[in-house]
Each structure stands twice: as C-alpha cells, then as structure tokens.
Design an enzyme around this catalytic site. Structure first.
Site, PDB file in Angstrom:
ATOM      1  N   VAL A  59       0.809  -1.225   0.000  1.00 15.13           N
ATOM      2  CA  VAL A  59       0.000   0.000   0.000  1.00 15.13           C
ATOM      3  C   VAL A  59       0.841   1.274   0.000  1.00 15.13           C
ATOM      4  O   VAL A  59       0.342   2.346  -0.328  1.00 15.13           O
ATOM      5  CB  VAL A  59      -0.993   0.045   1.196  1.00 15.13           C
ATOM      6  CG1 VAL A  59      -2.018  -1.058   1.099  1.00 15.13           C
ATOM      7  CG2 VAL A  59      -0.265   0.032   2.538  1.00 15.13           C
ATOM      8  N   TYR A 119       2.915   6.873  14.587  1.00  8.60           N
ATOM      9  CA  TYR A 119       1.706   6.050  14.425  1.00  8.60           C
ATOM     10  C   TYR A 119       0.463   6.894  14.744  1.00  8.60           C
ATOM     11  O   TYR A 119      -0.500   6.931  13.970  1.00  8.60           O
ATOM     12  CB  TYR A 119       1.800   4.831  15.342  1.00  8.60           C
ATOM     13  CG  TYR A 119       0.607   3.892  15.266  1.00  8.60           C
ATOM     14  CD1 TYR A 119       0.498   2.948  14.254  1.00  8.60           C
ATOM     15  CD2 TYR A 119      -0.409   3.955  16.224  1.00  8.60           C
ATOM     16  CE1 TYR A 119      -0.596   2.087  14.189  1.00  8.60           C
ATOM     17  CE2 TYR A 119      -1.501   3.096  16.164  1.00  8.60           C
ATOM     18  CZ  TYR A 119      -1.596   2.168  15.144  1.00  8.60           C
ATOM     19  OH  TYR A 119      -2.673   1.321  15.086  1.00  8.60           O
TER      20      TYR A 119
HETATM   21  P1  NAD Z   1      -2.413  -6.974  11.776  1.00 10.95           P
HETATM   22  O1  NAD Z   1      -0.969  -6.663  11.986  1.00 10.95           O
HETATM   23  O2  NAD Z   1      -2.970  -8.229  12.316  1.00 10.95           O
HETATM   24  O3  NAD Z   1      -2.754  -6.896  10.217  1.00 10.95           O
HETATM   25  C1  NAD Z   1      -2.271  -5.846   9.422  1.00 10.95           C
HETATM   26  C2  NAD Z   1      -2.105  -6.376   8.013  1.00 10.95           C
HETATM   27  O4  NAD Z   1      -1.608  -5.292   7.213  1.00 10.95           O
HETATM   28  C3  NAD Z   1      -1.081  -7.519   7.904  1.00 10.95           C
HETATM   29  O5  NAD Z   1      -1.645  -8.625   7.232  1.00 10.95           O
HETATM   30  C4  NAD Z   1       0.071  -6.904   7.120  1.00 10.95           C
HETATM   31  O6  NAD Z   1       0.746  -7.835   6.284  1.00 10.95           O
HETATM   32  C5  NAD Z   1      -0.665  -5.835   6.317  1.00 10.95           C
HETATM   33  N1  NAD Z   1       0.278  -4.806   5.849  1.00 10.95           N
HETATM   34  C6  NAD Z   1       1.246  -4.177   6.566  1.00 10.95           C
HETATM   35  N2  NAD Z   1       1.934  -3.355   5.765  1.00 10.95           N
HETATM   36  C7  NAD Z   1       1.399  -3.466   4.521  1.00 10.95           C
HETATM   37  C8  NAD Z   1       1.700  -2.883   3.273  1.00 10.95           C
HETATM   38  N3  NAD Z   1       2.713  -2.017   3.110  1.00 10.95           N
HETATM   39  N4  NAD Z   1       0.920  -3.210   2.204  1.00 10.95           N
HETATM   40  C9  NAD Z   1      -0.093  -4.093   2.338  1.00 10.95           C
HETATM   41  N5  NAD Z   1      -0.414  -4.693   3.495  1.00 10.95           N
HETATM   42  C10 NAD Z   1       0.335  -4.382   4.581  1.00 10.95           C
HETATM   43  O7  NAD Z   1      -3.181  -5.703  12.344  1.00 10.95           O
HETATM   44  P2  NAD Z   1      -4.660  -5.551  12.941  1.00 10.95           P
HETATM   45  O8  NAD Z   1      -4.550  -5.589  14.399  1.00 10.95           O
HETATM   46  O9  NAD Z   1      -5.626  -6.388  12.204  1.00 10.95           O
HETATM   47  O10 NAD Z   1      -4.913  -4.024  12.572  1.00 10.95           O
HETATM   48  C11 NAD Z   1      -5.861  -3.621  11.592  1.00 10.95           C
HETATM   49  C12 NAD Z   1      -5.961  -2.106  11.632  1.00 10.95           C
HETATM   50  O11 NAD Z   1      -6.432  -1.703  12.930  1.00 10.95           O
HETATM   51  C13 NAD Z   1      -4.636  -1.381  11.427  1.00 10.95           C
HETATM   52  O12 NAD Z   1      -4.892  -0.216  10.680  1.00 10.95           O
HETATM   53  C14 NAD Z   1      -4.194  -1.028  12.829  1.00 10.95           C
HETATM   54  O13 NAD Z   1      -3.338   0.104  12.853  1.00 10.95           O
HETATM   55  C15 NAD Z   1      -5.518  -0.775  13.496  1.00 10.95           C
HETATM   56  N6  NAD Z   1      -5.511  -0.948  14.948  1.00 10.95           N
HETATM   57  C16 NAD Z   1      -5.193  -2.138  15.541  1.00 10.95           C
HETATM   58  C17 NAD Z   1      -5.274  -2.242  16.920  1.00 10.95           C
HETATM   59  C18 NAD Z   1      -5.039  -3.532  17.648  1.00 10.95           C
HETATM   60  O14 NAD Z   1      -5.098  -3.527  18.883  1.00 10.95           O
HETATM   61  N7  NAD Z   1      -4.801  -4.634  17.009  1.00 10.95           N
HETATM   62  C19 NAD Z   1      -5.605  -1.129  17.691  1.00 10.95           C
HETATM   63  C20 NAD Z   1      -5.900   0.061  17.050  1.00 10.95           C
HETATM   64  C21 NAD Z   1      -5.855   0.140  15.679  1.00 10.95           C
END
Ligand code: NAD
Length: 248
Positions: A64, A156
């Site tokens: 992305v 972040y």
């Molecule tokens: P995760 O790490 O389980 O999944 C994130 C996915 O994004 C992974 O499969 C990764 O390979 C993909 N990714 C990373 N860089 C990429 C790139 N350059 N191009 C394409 N894909 C890419 O994360 P999650 O916990 O499912 O988080 C989902 C969303 O929620 C994210 O935006 C994260 O910032 C946000 N978020 C998560 C939490 C949490 O507690 N898990 C809290 C707040 C916000």
C-alpha cells in the site's frame, strides 16, 4: 439516496487480524471478497480457510505504500468484476516504540507511507471507480491512538489522526456520488499486531480499560458487516471506536 446491495468488496490488509475477521463476516453475508495484503500467502490463507463454505474470493499482493502497486491491484480487480461496492482498508504498521528525539527520518516516512499514503492511494482508486456506478462504501481503519495520546508512538498516532480527517473530509466530498465513508478506530484488539507491543503492555491496557479486556477481532468483523449493510445507510463521515471504554 440509498446504496445498492453490496455484492463485491476489497479488503486491503485482509491477511491478518481485523482484515481477516472482516473478510469472514463479509463472506458470510454472501459478498464476493477480494483480499489483498503485502503478505500474499497470508491473503491466500484468508481466502482458503476464513471465508466460510459459501464464501467467494481471491487473494492479491499489494504494497500500500506504493502508488503503482495499489493501481495494479485495482486494475486486477477491475478485470474480474464490473463494480466495486465496498473498500475495507485495515493495512497498517505499528513500528517499534520510539520517542521523538530518537526517531529517524526513515522511521517517520515509512510510517506515513504505509499508514497514510496507502489510505490515500486506495481511496483515490475506489472513488474513481465507485463514482462510475453512483454507489459505494469505504471503511478506513485508524486507531484509538488517534483519539488519545500514545507516547512512544508519535508517528503512528499522527498517521491515524490524519486517517480520521481523511475519512471525514472524503465523506463530504463524495456524498454527491452516493458514496459513504466511515472510519473504525479500534481500541486494543487481540491480533498479531499486539505482538509488537512492549512486554506487559497488554496487561496495562486491560487494567486501564473499563470493560477489563481486550477486544476480539470478530467483534470488529461484525461492525464492518454492519457498516456494509443497508441498516447503516445513514452513516457517513463517522469515526466509530469500539474500545471497551478506553476512551470515553
Ligand atoms: P495486523 O498486523 O494483524 O494486520 C495488518 C495487516 O496489514 C497484515 O496482514 C500486514 O501484512 C498488512 N500490511 C502491513 N503493511 C502493509 C503494506 N505495506 N501493504 C499491504 N499490506 C500491509 O493488524 P490488525 O490488528 O488487524 O490491525 C488492523 C488495523 O487496525 C490497522 O490499521 C491497525 O493500525 C488498526 N488498529 C489495531 C489495533 C489492535 O489492537 N490490534 C488497535 C488500534 C488500531
């Protein structure tokens, strides 16, 4: 204006965590789901094993942070279906804890490229396509870190605050094309992303959370399915934060 029934969705970041749980929930609603991720093997695993018996989908690679890669992804999806009804964009990185005086230019720019530029490229491609059909929905993922300060994660938090404003501004821009845009700002959810947090941080978060637990990715999948449903037709430009009361 009402939206048309959702038949097709693209989940970017669908190889893990909440992107995967969103894919499962959408697949169960009979939606054809295209799953894209930097980790294409993980995207394939989502399609093969997390889409349900009735689910239909296909996996793609995307980085992305690169405009050409996002462009190629949309081109590939366009070759398969005539209409994209829903974009769900969860892809992001967390990065390691670093305080501002030690943060390098590279760390800052990488975070912005993945977490913010990536949202922009996908929104631009989606709107170009969805406006042709005068219908569509976009769900962007930010974070509770966009709503309350998270020291040690300046880059972040800044990227996620910008995603909220991108979603809200875009909602106003594209309402005339019958496109709804909403942002999910999750609290702490049990996904692989939390593996990147410092030792003991999850316990600290649970103690600070009024509901005394982390979130379950399936709860977020259900929220995405709701936002994709006709019942959510009057939602646009909203930042919804399922966070157990962490931010009230
Ligand atoms: P995760 O790490 O389980 O999944 C994130 C996915 O994004 C992974 O499969 C990764 O390979 C993909 N990714 C990373 N860089 C990429 C790139 N350059 N191009 C394409 N894909 C890419 O994360 P999650 O916990 O499912 O988080 C989902 C969303 O929620 C994210 O935006 C994260 O910032 C946000 N978020 C998560 C939490 C949490 O507690 N898990 C809290 C707040 C916000």
């Amino acid at each position: 204006m009402k939206t048309k029934k959702i038949r097709t969705a693209l989940v970017i970041g669908g190889g893990s965590g909440m992107g995967r749980s969103a894919t499962t929930a959408l697949g169960a609603s009979g939606i054809q789901v295209f799953v894209a991720d930097l980790d294409v093997a993980a995207a394939r695993e989502t399609v093969s094993n997390h889409l349900g018996d009735q689910g239909r989908g296909e996996a793609f690679h995307v980085d992305v942070s690169r405009s050409d890669s996002v462009g190629a992804l949309f081109q590939a999806v366009r070759e398969r279906v005539d209409r994209l009804d829903l974009l769900v964009h969860t892809a992001a990185m967390l990065g390691k804890t670093v305080f501002v005086e030690d943060m390098t230019d590279e760390e800052w720019h990488k975070m912005m490229a993945v977490n913010l530029d990536g949202m922009f490229y996908a929104c631009r491609e989606s709107v170009r396509w969805m406006k042709e059909h005068k219908t569509g929905r976009i769900i962007l993922f930010s974070s509770v870190a966009s709503l309350t300060p998270t020291p040690g994660a300046l880059h972040y938090s800044a990227s996620k605050g910008a995603v909220n404003m991108m979603g809200r501004t875009l909602a106003q821009e594209v309402a005339k094309h019958n496109i709804r845009v909403n942002v999910v700002a999750p609290g702490y959810i049990e996904t692989p992303m939390l593996d990147g947090l410092p030792e003991g941080f999850s316990d600290y978060i649970v103690k600070k959370t009024p509901l005394r637990r982390l979130g379950d990715p399936e709860e977020i999948g259900a929220l995405v399915a709701f936002l994709a449903s006709p019942e959510a037709d009057f939602f646009t430009g909203q930042v919804l934060s399922p966070n157990g009361g962490f931010v009230i």
